[in-house]
Design a protein around this motif. Structure first.
Motif, PDB file in Angstrom:
ATOM      1  N   UNK A 197       1.710  -1.175   0.198  1.00 12.97           N
ATOM      2  CA  UNK A 197      -0.229  -0.312   0.124  1.00 12.97           C
ATOM      3  C   UNK A 197       0.404   1.824  -0.107  1.00 12.97           C
ATOM      4  N   UNK A 198       0.848   2.208  -0.971  1.00 10.35           N
ATOM      5  CA  UNK A 198       1.479   3.210  -1.149  1.00 10.35           C
ATOM      6  C   UNK A 198       1.043   4.224  -1.523  1.00 10.35           C
ATOM      7  N   UNK A 199       1.239   5.500  -1.148  1.00 12.69           N
ATOM      8  CA  UNK A 199       0.290   6.607  -1.394  1.00 12.69           C
ATOM      9  C   UNK A 199       2.243   8.081  -1.753  1.00 12.69           C
ATOM     10  N   UNK A 269       9.376  -0.237 -14.317  1.00 15.11           N
ATOM     11  CA  UNK A 269      10.138   0.787 -13.294  1.00 15.11           C
ATOM     12  C   UNK A 269       9.305   2.305 -13.740  1.00 15.11           C
ATOM     13  N   UNK A 270       9.085   3.160 -12.724  1.00  8.64           N
ATOM     14  CA  UNK A 270       8.891   3.454 -12.431  1.00  8.64           C
ATOM     15  C   UNK A 270       9.200   4.946 -11.433  1.00  8.64           C
ATOM     16  N   UNK A 271       9.315   6.536 -11.480  1.00 11.85           N
ATOM     17  CA  UNK A 271       9.872   7.316 -10.748  1.00 11.85           C
ATOM     18  C   UNK A 271       8.970   8.523 -11.170  1.00 11.85           C
ATOM     19  N   UNK A 272       8.737   8.895  -9.556  1.00 17.31           N
ATOM     20  CA  UNK A 272       8.142  10.191  -9.172  1.00 17.31           C
ATOM     21  C   UNK A 272       8.882  11.063  -7.821  1.00 17.31           C
ATOM     22  N   UNK A 277       6.293  10.258   1.646  1.00 23.21           N
ATOM     23  CA  UNK A 277       5.529   8.953   1.165  1.00 23.21           C
ATOM     24  C   UNK A 277       5.168   7.975   2.853  1.00 23.21           C
ATOM     25  N   UNK A 278       4.167   7.428   2.091  1.00 25.14           N
ATOM     26  CA  UNK A 278       3.340   6.628   3.638  1.00 25.14           C
ATOM     27  C   UNK A 278       3.995   5.245   2.496  1.00 25.14           C
ATOM     28  N   UNK A 279       3.909   4.287   2.835  1.00 24.95           N
ATOM     29  CA  UNK A 279       4.755   2.862   2.409  1.00 24.95           C
ATOM     30  C   UNK A 279       3.814   1.338   3.540  1.00 24.95           C
ATOM     31  N   UNK A 300       6.417   6.219   7.283  1.00 23.54           N
ATOM     32  CA  UNK A 300       5.812   7.388   6.545  1.00 23.54           C
ATOM     33  C   UNK A 300       8.001   8.522   6.698  1.00 23.54           C
ATOM     34  N   UNK A 301       7.865   8.722   5.199  1.00 22.83           N
ATOM     35  CA  UNK A 301       9.411   9.243   4.794  1.00 22.83           C
ATOM     36  C   UNK A 301       8.548  10.685   4.043  1.00 22.83           C
TER      37      UNK A 301
END
Length: 315
Positions: A197-199, A269-272, A277-279, A300-301
């Motif tokens: 789960x990634x935000x 492979x995707x870059x943002x 970042x919440x993982x 939380x990063x």
């Protein structure tokens, strides 16, 4: 109680040296390192780490005593520990941090233009300094309690960080990149994907990934370019979503990193860019921070702009 020191001593560098860095190779170089420090006209104020995490404690003790200049001598893990000591004490504005890269990867030193020990000592004696960002990670320790750690290179979870976490110390004697290449082959024998789960800045990217990595600098894994062009002073993190890649695609991605970062153009492979970042994952997942165990998901990063005064050539 830690004794305070004179202003003269406070201002000169304290070298925090990890003799076990580089798979233990640094032990044989201690005399050479001391000679180089003294030839540069510096006092060889050195303390030695004796176990994992000791660099953080030594840094905190030094700061409590009034030290204003700490130099991490070792690999990325040693820099990670000393940086965490500085930031845990809220001393990022008061205390300068330098490094003499002696370990396996030395990616932090390389990313900051300190590719040789002579350049590190030159920066130290010249007083060269730049502000760099850090990543702040709020995660869980082994007992499920909340903990806060900081990273300079990258935070990652999934298959990729398990490579660095499973690399034995004896294998690190092979050099900067070779140990991680060997372990990549070993780890490819097992499962390589998991659900996350990634935000990213509030946008959901839930899915099955090989790994999710969050970068402050472009290097990791000993010269591998994971996030080409990622700058440690732009106030932005770079998130790489490594899709549920098969073994052939993983080898292609590794080769792309060795060739300067061409893997970011691969399908899957995707870059943002990101600031927060919440993982999390339903599977118990370790966090790797600069090659060290940084706790467990959920995490939380966040970016901390200008967190550290790093003694390094100006960008």
């Amino acid at each position: 109680m830690t004794e305070s020191i004179s202003p003269e001593v406070a201002a000169r560098p304290l070298f925090i040296l990890n003799p076990n860095s580089g798979g233990g190779r640094t032990k044989k170089r201690v005399g050479t390192i001391i000679d180089a420090i003294e030839r540069a006209g510096l006092a060889a104020d050195i303390v030695f780490t004796t176990h994992r995490g000791h660099g953080t404690g030594l840094a905190e003790e030094a700061i409590d005593a009034g030290r204003e200049f700490l130099v991490a001598c070792g690999g990325d893990g040693t820099v990670f520990e000393v940086a965490n000591g500085i930031l845990a004490r809220g001393a990022g504005d008061r205390v300068r941090l330098g490094t003499i890269g002696l370990g396996t990867g030395k990616d932090i030193a390389k990313a900051l233009g300190i590719t040789r020990g002579s350049l590190a000592i030159k920066a130290i004696t010249a007083g060269l300094e730049r502000r760099i960002d850090a990543g702040k990670v709020t995660a869980r320790d082994e007992n499920g309690q909340e903990q806060v750690r900081y990273f300079l290179l990258a935070a990652s979870a999934g298959w990729v960080p398990e490579i660095s976490q499973s690399t034995p110390r004896w294998l690190k004697r092979l050099g900067d990149t070779a140990p991680y290449m060997v372990m990549t082959g070993v780890r490819m024998l097992g499962p390589m994907g998991r659900q996350f789960t990634l935000a990213i800045d509030g946008m959901a990217y839930d899915g099955r990934y090989n790994s999710v990595s969050v970068h402050n600098m472009e290097l990791w894994g000993g010269d591998l370019v994971a996030a080409p062009g990622a700058a440690p002073d732009d106030g932005i993190l770079d998130v790489i979503r490594w899709g549920d890649l098969g073994r052939r695609a993983v080898l292609q991605a590794v080769d792309g990193q060795r060739k300067g970062g061409t893997h970011v153009d691969m399908e899957g492979v995707d870059r943002h860019p990101a600031k927060i970042v919440e993982l999390s994952s339903p599977k118990r997942s370790r966090l790797d921070l600069d090659g060290e165990l940084g706790g467990f998901l959920p995490a939380k990063i966040e970016i901390v702009p200008g967190a550290l005064r790093f003694v390094a050539p100006l960008a």
